[in-house]
Design a protein around this motif. Sequence first.
Motif, PDB file in Angstrom:
ATOM      1  N   ARG A 103       0.830  -1.202   0.000  1.00 29.32           N
ATOM      2  CA  ARG A 103       0.000   0.000   0.000  1.00 29.32           C
ATOM      3  C   ARG A 103       0.867   1.256   0.000  1.00 29.32           C
ATOM      4  NH1 ARG A 103      -3.705   2.539   4.694  1.00 29.32           N
ATOM      5  NH2 ARG A 103      -1.702   3.488   5.075  1.00 29.32           N
ATOM      6  N   ASP A 104       1.940   1.252   0.808  1.00 30.25           N
ATOM      7  CA  ASP A 104       2.850   2.402   0.842  1.00 30.25           C
ATOM      8  C   ASP A 104       3.482   2.637  -0.528  1.00 30.25           C
ATOM      9  OD1 ASP A 104       2.268   2.767   3.493  1.00 30.25           O
ATOM     10  OD2 ASP A 104       4.060   1.746   4.237  1.00 30.25           O
ATOM     11  N   TYR A 105       3.882   1.520  -1.171  1.00 28.15           N
ATOM     12  CA  TYR A 105       4.483   1.651  -2.502  1.00 28.15           C
ATOM     13  C   TYR A 105       3.465   2.207  -3.493  1.00 28.15           C
ATOM     14  CZ  TYR A 105       5.861   0.316  -7.205  1.00 28.15           C
ATOM     15  OH  TYR A 105       6.124   0.336  -8.544  1.00 28.15           O
ATOM     16  N   LEU A 106       2.231   1.687  -3.433  1.00 25.71           N
ATOM     17  CA  LEU A 106       1.181   2.137  -4.350  1.00 25.71           C
ATOM     18  C   LEU A 106       0.901   3.629  -4.171  1.00 25.71           C
ATOM     19  CD1 LEU A 106      -0.852   1.295  -6.517  1.00 25.71           C
ATOM     20  CD2 LEU A 106      -2.475   0.775  -4.674  1.00 25.71           C
ATOM     21  N   GLU A 107       0.808   4.071  -2.916  1.00 25.81           N
ATOM     22  CA  GLU A 107       0.569   5.495  -2.651  1.00 25.81           C
ATOM     23  C   GLU A 107       1.722   6.344  -3.181  1.00 25.81           C
ATOM     24  OE1 GLU A 107      -0.434   6.442   1.348  1.00 25.81           O
ATOM     25  OE2 GLU A 107      -1.946   4.865   1.510  1.00 25.81           O
TER      26      GLU A 107
END
Length: 337
Positions: free
Chosen positions: A121-125
């Motif tokens: 999720r952090d990477y996607l954001e």
Amino acid sequence: MTLSDYLKSRALYLGLIAGSNVCISILFFAFEIPAFILLSYYVLLLLCLGIFIGIDFAKQRRFYDKMNRLLDQLNEKYLITEMIPETDFVEGKILRHILMETGKSMTTNVNEYARLMEEYRDYLELWIHEIKTPIASARLMIDNDGSTTAKNIGDELDKVEDYLTQALFYARSNSVEKDFVLKELDIRQVIGQALREHVKSFAEKKIDLDIDDVSGTVFSDQKWLVFILNQIVSNAVKYMVDQPKLICYTVSKAASITLYVQDHGVGIPTHDLSRIFDKGFTGENGRRFEKSTGIGLYLCKKMCEQMGIHIEVTSEVGVGTLVGLTFPISDMYFRKS
């Protein structure tokens, strides 16, 4: 646990005891042991066996009944591993050990899975924020060009940005509480912010806009609320055809205030209406008009549930669609939650 279940589980042992006592009876008769001694032996045997079975059955029944009660009371059944009662019979100890070890293993695996999902999720954001930079650069070049082709490319970039925003909020939708800032909001300002992002579409489709009857304040998170309203307005704009009109108004009650967004569009068929909040559902309109992802209203419903907002949709084909967002009028709802 019933007595019959217990006796069935001990059938082998009881059978061995019965068989051995038949052999003992034969020996008693062979050695001409007096009948009263044989009778006394069997009375004593049955008494001791009955006491043993009674105590053992009561112990096991108390343990398993308690386990079942705990399981019925728990909403999250997996928590039973943390609440298994102590016991002194072998089967109960083995079961308790197995469940506790299983619970530890499950917790470890779930934590690892949660960590991986958090990293993803952090990477996607981060990726979504980074990709907006070249999109902004492309938009500057388009603005300096001014040709019809550049305008068309700009329209497509608008769609890309909408999808990116949707993806960002989708990634955050499972942890709204981490990004939730509760404050008192003026509904007219919030709906105005959402509508401003669709000014170009309003102008192109010549949509008549009416927000004169919007008033009041609610307790919510501005960023998430604007996103929800954006999805609702975007759907309204997408499915408008002849004499397009969008009306927003509020209705106040003693303990709540409802914001209505009404469009004069094609309407939603009755057979689709019950499924519009399902993930990935596009329906008849989604196939007839612009390509739909079926994610927008799903996200709206999911976020509304986490934010204490009740969302309701009514529609009639050929007349239009009415979406209502009902807010608690006080922040006490969130304090209790």
